[in-house]
Design an enzyme around this catalytic site. Sequence first.
Site, PDB file in Angstrom:
ATOM      1  N   HIS A   7       0.832  -1.212   0.000  1.00  0.00           N
ATOM      2  CA  HIS A   7       0.000   0.000   0.000  1.00  0.00           C
ATOM      3  C   HIS A   7       0.860   1.254   0.000  1.00  0.00           C
ATOM      4  O   HIS A   7       1.461   1.623   1.019  1.00  0.00           O
ATOM      5  CB  HIS A   7      -0.925   0.020   1.220  1.00  0.00           C
ATOM      6  CG  HIS A   7      -2.053   0.993   1.098  1.00  0.00           C
ATOM      7  ND1 HIS A   7      -3.307   0.625   0.651  1.00  0.00           N
ATOM      8  CD2 HIS A   7      -2.136   2.321   1.330  1.00  0.00           C
ATOM      9  CE1 HIS A   7      -4.106   1.687   0.631  1.00  0.00           C
ATOM     10  NE2 HIS A   7      -3.398   2.735   1.039  1.00  0.00           N
TER      11      HIS A   7
ATOM     12  N   ASP B 250       1.816   2.685   3.473  1.00  0.00           N
ATOM     13  CA  ASP B 250       0.960   3.861   3.264  1.00  0.00           C
ATOM     14  C   ASP B 250       1.799   5.095   2.872  1.00  0.00           C
ATOM     15  O   ASP B 250       1.373   6.224   3.058  1.00  0.00           O
ATOM     16  CB  ASP B 250       0.104   4.166   4.493  1.00  0.00           C
ATOM     17  CG  ASP B 250      -1.056   5.114   4.190  1.00  0.00           C
ATOM     18  OD1 ASP B 250      -1.603   5.063   3.078  1.00  0.00           O
ATOM     19  OD2 ASP B 250      -1.396   5.940   5.074  1.00  0.00           O
TER      20      ASP B 250
ATOM     21  N   HIS C 273      -6.068  -0.505   6.364  1.00  0.00           N
ATOM     22  CA  HIS C 273      -5.956   0.165   7.667  1.00  0.00           C
ATOM     23  C   HIS C 273      -6.618  -0.607   8.816  1.00  0.00           C
ATOM     24  O   HIS C 273      -7.349  -0.045   9.625  1.00  0.00           O
ATOM     25  CB  HIS C 273      -6.550   1.572   7.573  1.00  0.00           C
ATOM     26  CG  HIS C 273      -6.034   2.399   6.435  1.00  0.00           C
ATOM     27  ND1 HIS C 273      -4.886   2.098   5.738  1.00  0.00           N
ATOM     28  CD2 HIS C 273      -6.523   3.532   5.863  1.00  0.00           C
ATOM     29  CE1 HIS C 273      -4.690   3.005   4.795  1.00  0.00           C
ATOM     30  NE2 HIS C 273      -5.665   3.877   4.850  1.00  0.00           N
TER      31      HIS C 273
ATOM     32  N   TYR D 174      -7.508  17.424  -0.119  1.00  0.00           N
ATOM     33  CA  TYR D 174      -6.185  17.901   0.283  1.00  0.00           C
ATOM     34  C   TYR D 174      -5.310  18.051  -0.957  1.00  0.00           C
ATOM     35  O   TYR D 174      -5.642  17.538  -2.044  1.00  0.00           O
ATOM     36  CB  TYR D 174      -5.529  16.921   1.263  1.00  0.00           C
ATOM     37  CG  TYR D 174      -5.339  15.524   0.699  1.00  0.00           C
ATOM     38  CD1 TYR D 174      -4.188  15.181  -0.012  1.00  0.00           C
ATOM     39  CD2 TYR D 174      -6.322  14.540   0.868  1.00  0.00           C
ATOM     40  CE1 TYR D 174      -4.016  13.915  -0.542  1.00  0.00           C
ATOM     41  CE2 TYR D 174      -6.151  13.271   0.341  1.00  0.00           C
ATOM     42  CZ  TYR D 174      -5.003  12.962  -0.357  1.00  0.00           C
ATOM     43  OH  TYR D 174      -4.839  11.703  -0.885  1.00  0.00           O
TER      44      TYR D 174
ATOM     45  N   HIS E  43       1.417   5.236  -2.508  1.00  0.00           N
ATOM     46  CA  HIS E  43       0.899   6.133  -3.544  1.00  0.00           C
ATOM     47  C   HIS E  43       2.046   6.922  -4.163  1.00  0.00           C
ATOM     48  O   HIS E  43       3.053   7.190  -3.494  1.00  0.00           O
ATOM     49  CB  HIS E  43      -0.100   7.134  -2.948  1.00  0.00           C
ATOM     50  CG  HIS E  43      -1.119   6.532  -2.037  1.00  0.00           C
ATOM     51  ND1 HIS E  43      -2.168   5.759  -2.480  1.00  0.00           N
ATOM     52  CD2 HIS E  43      -1.248   6.587  -0.680  1.00  0.00           C
ATOM     53  CE1 HIS E  43      -2.904   5.369  -1.450  1.00  0.00           C
ATOM     54  NE2 HIS E  43      -2.361   5.854  -0.342  1.00  0.00           N
TER      55      HIS E  43
ATOM     56  N   ARG F  62      -9.908  -0.081  -6.611  1.00  0.00           N
ATOM     57  CA  ARG F  62     -10.143   0.504  -5.298  1.00  0.00           C
ATOM     58  C   ARG F  62     -11.508   1.183  -5.266  1.00  0.00           C
ATOM     59  O   ARG F  62     -11.875   1.917  -6.190  1.00  0.00           O
ATOM     60  CB  ARG F  62      -9.076   1.544  -4.972  1.00  0.00           C
ATOM     61  CG  ARG F  62      -9.141   2.042  -3.537  1.00  0.00           C
ATOM     62  CD  ARG F  62      -8.192   3.193  -3.298  1.00  0.00           C
ATOM     63  NE  ARG F  62      -7.844   3.312  -1.886  1.00  0.00           N
ATOM     64  CZ  ARG F  62      -7.303   4.391  -1.338  1.00  0.00           C
ATOM     65  NH1 ARG F  62      -7.018   5.452  -2.085  1.00  0.00           N
ATOM     66  NH2 ARG F  62      -7.019   4.424  -0.052  1.00  0.00           N
TER      67      ARG F  62
END
Length: 294
Positions: free
Chosen positions: A33, A251, A185, A51, A35, A126
Amino acid sequence: MTELQKNLPECVPHDPHPKKPKKVPPALACDVHAHVCGPRDIFPLVDNRLYNPPEASVAEYIEMLDTLGLARGVLVQPSVYGTDNRAMLEALAAYPDRLRGVAVLPFDVPMAEIERLHALGVRGVRCNIVDLQTGKGQLPVAGLKQLADKIKPLGWHIEFLMHVNEFPDLDVQFASLDVPLVFGHLGYVPTHIGQSEGFEALLRMAQQGQAFIKLTAPYRLTPEAYPYPTTHAAAQRLMDEVPHRLMWGSDWPHVFIKSAMPNDGDLYNLFLDWVKDERLLKTILVDNPANIYF
């Protein structure tokens, strides 16, 4: 640019100096996981984002993986790009042997597009239930079923960003989805809520072989500082009851967090504190990711 967009929070950049882990990961270990973000002048952000992400390149991500000793990684499409998966796809093309992707697609995506993305390294879709929720306790099951039927022949999965505590009958609502389901998570249950009926439903799905659970982003569950002590109870429960349905992810680059920016080496070491068994460590870091992504 609208006034709302002008006032969006600017995310803090990731820590560029990850610590070395206290134990070398097993061969072919995978971070499931992460990005990539930017550059903004090439990959525009959607207007309804929450954001502004920091610049976070695939080269920086690979450097983090190398420092931790992780051979593979999975890039998950962030919400700030909507269904424009180009930034992620460019990153996959740069490291086709090391990286796989999870895209964001509309429910009615043509099969030809799914096949194109598969050839480029995408292995799942997703679904952001935090934003897509259709009503109190209701899920867009019809659209998800349509999507699941399309992706099943390619062995894809559906990954959910959702607070499982909001859906006490999660296993019942998702019973018709005949593809693997992945939940991020630790189920995304804030620690002040505790282990709710929705969390129990998630455990049932994992026990029955329908769900995988990512041990990711404990800092999103609590305002506490590292090592996020109130998250350990949920992690221990997962270790005790569904150890062979777990995966781990960094993450990275930790966008839009409310607490201090973590160090990726610290996050990996926290995970090592949760997993004591060497065979289970290989299952979580190597075997499960290989079955889902590679």
